[in-house]
Enzyme design. Sequence first.
Site, PDB file in Angstrom:
ATOM      1  N   PHE A 196       0.832  -1.204   0.000  1.00  0.00           N
ATOM      2  CA  PHE A 196       0.000   0.000   0.000  1.00  0.00           C
ATOM      3  C   PHE A 196       0.868   1.256   0.000  1.00  0.00           C
ATOM      4  O   PHE A 196       0.656   2.183  -0.802  1.00  0.00           O
ATOM      5  CB  PHE A 196      -0.934  -0.012   1.210  1.00  0.00           C
ATOM      6  N   ASP A 197       1.861   1.287   0.880  1.00  0.00           N
ATOM      7  CA  ASP A 197       2.736   2.465   0.960  1.00  0.00           C
ATOM      8  C   ASP A 197       3.553   2.638  -0.320  1.00  0.00           C
ATOM      9  O   ASP A 197       3.774   3.763  -0.783  1.00  0.00           O
ATOM     10  CB  ASP A 197       3.674   2.347   2.161  1.00  0.00           C
ATOM     11  N   PHE A 198       4.000   1.508  -0.908  1.00  0.00           N
ATOM     12  CA  PHE A 198       4.751   1.573  -2.162  1.00  0.00           C
ATOM     13  C   PHE A 198       3.874   2.178  -3.262  1.00  0.00           C
ATOM     14  O   PHE A 198       4.306   3.075  -4.012  1.00  0.00           O
ATOM     15  CB  PHE A 198       5.237   0.184  -2.573  1.00  0.00           C
ATOM     16  N   ASP A 199       2.644   1.678  -3.382  1.00  0.00           N
ATOM     17  CA  ASP A 199       1.745   2.155  -4.430  1.00  0.00           C
ATOM     18  C   ASP A 199       1.426   3.636  -4.261  1.00  0.00           C
ATOM     19  O   ASP A 199       1.302   4.382  -5.245  1.00  0.00           O
ATOM     20  CB  ASP A 199       0.451   1.333  -4.438  1.00  0.00           C
ATOM     21  N   LEU A 258       0.520  -5.206 -13.782  1.00  0.00           N
ATOM     22  CA  LEU A 258      -0.854  -4.714 -13.835  1.00  0.00           C
ATOM     23  C   LEU A 258      -0.978  -3.384 -13.109  1.00  0.00           C
ATOM     24  O   LEU A 258      -0.338  -3.160 -12.081  1.00  0.00           O
ATOM     25  CB  LEU A 258      -1.797  -5.719 -13.169  1.00  0.00           C
ATOM     26  N   GLU A 267     -10.087 -13.243 -11.151  1.00  0.00           N
ATOM     27  CA  GLU A 267      -9.146 -14.222 -10.606  1.00  0.00           C
ATOM     28  C   GLU A 267      -8.616 -13.740  -9.263  1.00  0.00           C
ATOM     29  O   GLU A 267      -8.516 -12.527  -9.030  1.00  0.00           O
ATOM     30  CB  GLU A 267      -7.956 -14.412 -11.560  1.00  0.00           C
ATOM     31  N   LYS A 323      -5.758 -12.783  -6.814  1.00  0.00           N
ATOM     32  CA  LYS A 323      -4.402 -12.260  -7.046  1.00  0.00           C
ATOM     33  C   LYS A 323      -3.462 -12.935  -6.051  1.00  0.00           C
ATOM     34  O   LYS A 323      -3.388 -12.561  -4.886  1.00  0.00           O
ATOM     35  CB  LYS A 323      -4.366 -10.747  -6.871  1.00  0.00           C
ATOM     36  N   ASP A 329      -0.278 -14.090  -3.988  1.00  0.00           N
ATOM     37  CA  ASP A 329       0.875 -13.354  -3.475  1.00  0.00           C
ATOM     38  C   ASP A 329       2.102 -14.251  -3.616  1.00  0.00           C
ATOM     39  O   ASP A 329       2.513 -14.948  -2.684  1.00  0.00           O
ATOM     40  CB  ASP A 329       0.646 -12.979  -2.009  1.00  0.00           C
ATOM     41  N   ARG A 365       9.999 -13.131 -13.979  1.00  0.00           N
ATOM     42  CA  ARG A 365       9.616 -11.857 -14.595  1.00  0.00           C
ATOM     43  C   ARG A 365      10.836 -10.985 -14.888  1.00  0.00           C
ATOM     44  O   ARG A 365      10.933 -10.366 -15.935  1.00  0.00           O
ATOM     45  CB  ARG A 365       8.662 -11.084 -13.675  1.00  0.00           C
ATOM     46  N   GLU A 373       1.822 -18.093 -11.226  1.00  0.00           N
ATOM     47  CA  GLU A 373       2.403 -17.597  -9.979  1.00  0.00           C
ATOM     48  C   GLU A 373       2.895 -18.763  -9.136  1.00  0.00           C
ATOM     49  O   GLU A 373       2.138 -19.686  -8.832  1.00  0.00           O
ATOM     50  CB  GLU A 373       1.347 -16.818  -9.202  1.00  0.00           C
ATOM     51  N   TYR A 405      -2.333 -19.066 -15.245  1.00  0.00           N
ATOM     52  CA  TYR A 405      -3.502 -18.231 -15.511  1.00  0.00           C
ATOM     53  C   TYR A 405      -3.478 -17.455 -16.826  1.00  0.00           C
ATOM     54  O   TYR A 405      -4.382 -16.665 -17.095  1.00  0.00           O
ATOM     55  CB  TYR A 405      -3.741 -17.246 -14.364  1.00  0.00           C
ATOM     56  N   LYS A 447      -9.945  -9.146 -15.804  1.00  0.00           N
ATOM     57  CA  LYS A 447      -9.460  -9.164 -17.188  1.00  0.00           C
ATOM     58  C   LYS A 447     -10.667  -9.157 -18.126  1.00  0.00           C
ATOM     59  O   LYS A 447     -11.615  -9.919 -17.918  1.00  0.00           O
ATOM     60  CB  LYS A 447      -8.625 -10.418 -17.458  1.00  0.00           C
ATOM     61  N   LYS A 472      -6.583  -4.404  -4.921  1.00  0.00           N
ATOM     62  CA  LYS A 472      -5.813  -4.956  -3.805  1.00  0.00           C
ATOM     63  C   LYS A 472      -6.519  -4.669  -2.479  1.00  0.00           C
ATOM     64  O   LYS A 472      -6.971  -3.545  -2.223  1.00  0.00           O
ATOM     65  CB  LYS A 472      -4.396  -4.382  -3.803  1.00  0.00           C
ATOM     66  N   CYS A 502      20.289 -12.990  30.373  1.00  0.00           N
ATOM     67  CA  CYS A 502      19.409 -14.077  29.948  1.00  0.00           C
ATOM     68  C   CYS A 502      18.272 -14.271  30.953  1.00  0.00           C
ATOM     69  O   CYS A 502      18.517 -14.389  32.158  1.00  0.00           O
ATOM     70  CB  CYS A 502      20.207 -15.376  29.807  1.00  0.00           C
ATOM     71  N   CYS A 519      18.901 -18.045  32.619  1.00  0.00           N
ATOM     72  CA  CYS A 519      20.049 -18.435  33.451  1.00  0.00           C
ATOM     73  C   CYS A 519      20.800 -17.254  34.038  1.00  0.00           C
ATOM     74  O   CYS A 519      21.726 -17.442  34.833  1.00  0.00           O
ATOM     75  CB  CYS A 519      21.008 -19.316  32.646  1.00  0.00           C
ATOM     76  N   CYS A 537      22.555 -15.604  24.394  1.00  0.00           N
ATOM     77  CA  CYS A 537      23.064 -16.061  25.682  1.00  0.00           C
ATOM     78  C   CYS A 537      24.220 -17.011  25.377  1.00  0.00           C
ATOM     79  O   CYS A 537      24.016 -18.053  24.749  1.00  0.00           O
ATOM     80  CB  CYS A 537      21.977 -16.779  26.470  1.00  0.00           C
ATOM     81  N   CYS A 541      22.454 -23.128  30.206  1.00  0.00           N
ATOM     82  CA  CYS A 541      21.167 -22.452  30.063  1.00  0.00           C
ATOM     83  C   CYS A 541      20.102 -23.496  29.725  1.00  0.00           C
ATOM     84  O   CYS A 541      20.164 -24.127  28.662  1.00  0.00           O
ATOM     85  CB  CYS A 541      21.264 -21.402  28.956  1.00  0.00           C
TER      86      CYS A 541
END
Length: 675
Positions: free
Chosen positions: A35-38, A84, A113, A115, A117, A136, A173, A225, A288, A312, A406, A409, A424, A430
Amino acid sequence: MSPTEAKNKIHTLSAELKQHNYNYYVLAMPTISDFDFDKKLEELAALEKQFPEFAEPDSPTQQVGGEITKEFETVRHKWPMMSLGNTYSEQELQDFDQRVRKAIGDDFEYVCELKFDGLSMSLTYEQGKLIRAVTRGDGIQGDDVTANVKTIHTIPKKLDEGNYPDHFEIRGEVFMHRKAFDRLNNERIEQNEMPYANPRNFASGTIKLQDSREVARRPLDCFLYFLYTDKPVFKTHWDSIMAVKSWGFHVCEHTKLCKNIDEVFEFIASWNEKRFDLSYDIDGIVLKVNSYAQQQELGFTAKSPRWAIAYKYKAQQAETVLESVSYQVGRTGSVTPVANLKPVVLAGTTVKRASLHNANEILRLDLHEGDSVFVEKGGEIIPKIISVNPLKRKPDAAPIAYITHCPECGTELVRQEGEANHYCPNDEGCPPQIVGKMQHFIGRKAMNIDGLGDETIETLYQKGFLRHISDIYDLHLRSDELKQLGRFGEKSINNMMEGIEKSKQMPFEKVLFGMGIRYVGETVARKLVAYFKNIDNLMKANIEELTTVDEIGTRIAESLVDYWSSPEHVQQVEKLKAQGLQFVSNEKELVLASDKLSGKTFIISGVFEKYSRDELKDIIEQNGGKILSSISAKLNYLVAGDNMGPAKLEKANKLNIPIISDDELLTMLTTDLDR
């Protein structure tokens, strides 16, 4: 925004997104959510549209993403593997539908279809036989990973008789089911290896391994696919999918033909909840246009088809309270912090705990006692804390401080340079390390001792019967004491003793793996045994000698040298030897064809016409030569074929290492070496 500010922002965003692409496609270790990338990609695209004079030629908005690794042959795609366009908005799906209607009218259907991952893959078949599998890559060319893909059981190597074209390409995929991911990731954690964040990353990392035998040990799956042929065979995408399913390809059963956008929305809504019931991860839905003729009419943008789009799902999140942080000690001494949370329902399950991984993650989150935290569970199997809600933090809340000793121990923890985890060092005192090592030793992949289980090991440790691995082989001396515990009957004791005795025949590599030396997993153990042949040679080896072994780096070598520096560990080996365990390789000694290459070291790189790399490796070893894993001053010859990685070539030239062809290698076997 001024032109100068726009130029700087475009440059910054481009560099950041390129790095994220590299992390995702090449390293299989993403450092940002989809989401952040997009959103960043959308921001860059908007800026480039407003200030086109500052758009970079290789902008991420024009790239599919991905890089070519240097270890595999590079293959150009006959049909580009485009990415896509995607959206998280139902309104944008409506807009997509309107654009399609404007271009081709109202008479069309969609194929919906799931998607998946996973990792995109292109398979080429000739006369019904799989001849090539390519990743790819950058969309134009990718890595030839045929040997690895042939280990995937659901991908046909040869089709049965059928009405399919002589030559075609099919795409799909590659992915890993969650249960397989959990099992394999737990093994990595047990072996003190870096766990993968999710199944997609594990699948991607697996498919790029150099050893196809190791790939075969990791269960991958693949859904197909999309079909490509030189001449049209079918009129619609749906017909082609039904056909390839009849040819024997693994096609997802949940694909659906939809008559309009309303049916598409129904499909999306139904899978928003049902996706968590699947055995694998999906992160959205792909639409599609069904008709191939209409697909051609709609055409393509520079990087995406205009007849398809991905919707998404947002990762599921919930807000809850951090109640405490506890610490778990693994069998290798690695200490993992765990967030104990106020129970909250997330993605259909009640979440009470989340891994905090290491001290760096606690610092990154700036965790304080009693913080209100956001927990996410999307593609991730293990819930993770993604951020803190600072608005709900109590004014007097103390920051979470990583422990210094730790919890089991009391030994002061150590953190080696370049490593994220604390350890440790008290492996001989231990409790969880002692018990964990013995449980690892008896496990199926190590000594496989029938009649002994994890609970039994725990009980025998608590009762004082077991302290070291070698004590397992003295249990037969204490049969009467075992009977008095009341927990074990005569039959179970006899089964235990038989299993222990039988384990003495397990080969050296199983014993070495079972000893639980940090970083020595199954593959490393096999390579060490094949090279050093017996335990005495291995224990005497220094770091330089160890790193000569294929795939043994400095970190593993240092761990081995450190392990053998402990008198207790050496004593354990002597006790196990006395008990009759195997510490000598049972492989037959290689019968040399000659010693012409004795004392010489080689690396093989590239593609050769006459021989495979494995055949050249055998030729070298059968004539006394050794194969190294990396280029260094210790290397005598680099045997170079076509498509050799430029980095290797550059390093060899810098070190003045002779670069020879396969023909020159063979010539060396018929003449005296004078180089």
